[in-house]
Design a protein around this motif. Sequence first.
Motif, PDB file in Angstrom:
ATOM      1  N   LYS A  91      11.582  -2.034  -0.395  1.00  0.00           N
ATOM      2  CA  LYS A  91      10.549  -2.090  -1.436  1.00  0.00           C
ATOM      3  C   LYS A  91       9.903  -0.730  -1.690  1.00  0.00           C
ATOM      4  O   LYS A  91       8.888  -0.647  -2.391  1.00  0.00           O
ATOM      5  CB  LYS A  91       9.467  -3.102  -1.024  1.00  0.00           C
ATOM      6  N   SER A  92      10.470   0.335  -1.122  1.00  0.00           N
ATOM      7  CA  SER A  92       9.932   1.702  -1.257  1.00  0.00           C
ATOM      8  C   SER A  92       8.496   1.793  -0.753  1.00  0.00           C
ATOM      9  O   SER A  92       7.657   2.491  -1.334  1.00  0.00           O
ATOM     10  CB  SER A  92      10.012   2.165  -2.722  1.00  0.00           C
ATOM     11  N   LYS A 144       3.115   0.825  -2.993  1.00  0.00           N
ATOM     12  CA  LYS A 144       3.872   1.634  -2.043  1.00  0.00           C
ATOM     13  C   LYS A 144       3.239   1.616  -0.651  1.00  0.00           C
ATOM     14  O   LYS A 144       3.813   2.144   0.297  1.00  0.00           O
ATOM     15  CB  LYS A 144       3.965   3.085  -2.536  1.00  0.00           C
ATOM     16  N   VAL A 145       2.035   1.031  -0.521  1.00  0.00           N
ATOM     17  CA  VAL A 145       1.375   0.998   0.779  1.00  0.00           C
ATOM     18  C   VAL A 145       1.759  -0.288   1.505  1.00  0.00           C
ATOM     19  O   VAL A 145       2.054  -1.314   0.889  1.00  0.00           O
ATOM     20  CB  VAL A 145      -0.159   1.123   0.647  1.00  0.00           C
ATOM     21  N   GLN A 146       1.704  -0.247   2.835  1.00  0.00           N
ATOM     22  CA  GLN A 146       2.199  -1.361   3.642  1.00  0.00           C
ATOM     23  C   GLN A 146       1.196  -2.509   3.722  1.00  0.00           C
ATOM     24  O   GLN A 146       1.574  -3.669   3.738  1.00  0.00           O
ATOM     25  CB  GLN A 146       2.538  -0.835   5.042  1.00  0.00           C
ATOM     26  N   THR A 147      -0.108  -2.189   3.767  1.00  0.00           N
ATOM     27  CA  THR A 147      -1.128  -3.214   3.969  1.00  0.00           C
ATOM     28  C   THR A 147      -1.772  -3.609   2.648  1.00  0.00           C
ATOM     29  O   THR A 147      -2.294  -2.756   1.928  1.00  0.00           O
ATOM     30  CB  THR A 147      -2.218  -2.699   4.928  1.00  0.00           C
ATOM     31  N   LEU A 148      -1.713  -4.897   2.308  1.00  0.00           N
ATOM     32  CA  LEU A 148      -2.333  -5.462   1.108  1.00  0.00           C
ATOM     33  C   LEU A 148      -2.017  -4.676  -0.162  1.00  0.00           C
ATOM     34  O   LEU A 148      -2.916  -4.237  -0.893  1.00  0.00           O
ATOM     35  CB  LEU A 148      -3.854  -5.553   1.299  1.00  0.00           C
ATOM     36  N   PRO A 149      -0.745  -4.446  -0.472  1.00  0.00           N
ATOM     37  CA  PRO A 149      -0.407  -3.718  -1.699  1.00  0.00           C
ATOM     38  C   PRO A 149      -0.912  -4.461  -2.930  1.00  0.00           C
ATOM     39  O   PRO A 149      -0.852  -5.685  -3.005  1.00  0.00           O
ATOM     40  CB  PRO A 149       1.121  -3.669  -1.667  1.00  0.00           C
ATOM     41  N   PRO A 155      -6.616  12.526  -7.366  1.00  0.00           N
ATOM     42  CA  PRO A 155      -6.639  12.377  -5.905  1.00  0.00           C
ATOM     43  C   PRO A 155      -5.441  13.096  -5.283  1.00  0.00           C
ATOM     44  O   PRO A 155      -4.363  13.157  -5.888  1.00  0.00           O
ATOM     45  CB  PRO A 155      -6.536  10.855  -5.703  1.00  0.00           C
ATOM     46  N   THR A 156      -5.636  13.645  -4.096  1.00  0.00           N
ATOM     47  CA  THR A 156      -4.548  14.402  -3.471  1.00  0.00           C
ATOM     48  C   THR A 156      -3.424  13.504  -2.973  1.00  0.00           C
ATOM     49  O   THR A 156      -2.315  13.978  -2.721  1.00  0.00           O
ATOM     50  CB  THR A 156      -5.084  15.254  -2.301  1.00  0.00           C
ATOM     51  N   GLN A 157      -3.706  12.208  -2.801  1.00  0.00           N
ATOM     52  CA  GLN A 157      -2.670  11.240  -2.422  1.00  0.00           C
ATOM     53  C   GLN A 157      -2.630  10.139  -3.483  1.00  0.00           C
ATOM     54  O   GLN A 157      -2.868   8.968  -3.207  1.00  0.00           O
ATOM     55  CB  GLN A 157      -2.969  10.634  -1.041  1.00  0.00           C
TER      56      GLN A 157
END
Length: 463
Positions: free
Chosen positions: A202-203, A303-308, A391-393
Amino acid sequence: MPNRVFISHSTKDKDFVDNLVEHLRDHYIETFYAPRNMPGGRWEENLITELNNCDCFLVVLSSNSLESDYVKFEINTFLDISPEKKVIPVLAEQCPWERLHEKINEYQLFDYVQNPREANNRLLHEFGINPHIFPPVVVGDIKIPVFIFVGGDGHTKFHYRDIICEGPGILTDDSRVFTLEGDIQEFARSYIPKRQKECEEKSILFINNPQVRLNHVSWGASNENGGLDNRPLRLKLGWTSYYHTVVTNGMTHERLPDGSTIGQKYAADIDKIHDCRLSNPIAANMSIITKDNYIFFGIRSHKVQTLPGNYQPAVSGDGQPEDLDKNGVYDPFRTALREAAEECVGLLVPPPSVDDVTFFGLGRWKKTRFPFLFGEIRVDATANEVMSYEPTQRWEGERFSIPFTVESVTEWCVDRYQDYYNGRTSAASSASIFSLLQSLRYAYPDKWPEVIRRCTINHNSPS
């Protein structure tokens, strides 16, 4: 713990079922409950879809349900398509409940007639959850599954140097590094590779970075005017890792070989950090407020693992090695400023400093037991100026703002809470709601009764 429970009932038992569903929801058990969750379209097709998607079938037994064609259809269909899944019969009133289905008496009955308290506790235990000792945070009808250790009262504040940290020291000191219990290590060996593969497909970013762990907490000292003050807040810290967090705090519902869940066996009481044998990374959850009185929150990317895809505070992240000073001492104000740049304000000019950061207190999420410092950052910029800096991320999500007024914030919080309550979203926006309401409480203490009134919800009205 099942991921989703189908609630089969007669509409004539609405009062009993509403209370039961709310009790389950307060303990993070997701339900399909037709009055709240039924989508549009043909009801029979929808029910079959939901029966397939649910992991467990709970049927409320009463004289009304024995006469209900819908209840009969639901239990017959469920046992036909999912005979291997669990059935939970709940007795709401004395009746010849065995008549509902020829197999119903093969399942353990939860008798709410003879002993409702015992039935409630047994039902939660069936789902691998212990009943709450401490209630959630409540604002009007909005319930937020947080336990607050200290602060959150509208006047306690922790500024720079009001939080004293011990450790975690250098990362190579094994005595300060959290280790998994043996049975969780066994679970991790099979789960982590599987989860890593799922994330790759899922990238989703899934890496094992170090995290600052909260080992113990205390607060309070004598006050110069007599009595006690909540400051300073003292944090005793160690090290953990993201993978350890994934298989402990992130999987408190997982059943271990002895039949208990990770949460039951290792989480300890929610008010006892020092007895907890979960990973417990310490996080900072912050609102950001601009000089033209806008407040920011975020939506997590897929793209984040927790609560996308879920709402979150404007600043939300755990302590990292880069948040330590040269002596190996953790500084949560560094976490707040680093995460603010990564997730919201970017390289804003002028940048916020530690003097712009205020922590309101320390809390802990009830299911996962994640500990977090909560508060806000006031920036010397307008909302438009903040939005003019990337934002930097940026990959972590998107940021949004609303006017920082009682009317706007309560309306947003009520709408998001209603979405969850009525089944329009699968996960509550609890973190963002908590963060926004906390900033409101501290900024407008004299208007807190109005906030409570505005958060008192008529769930039967259109929303």
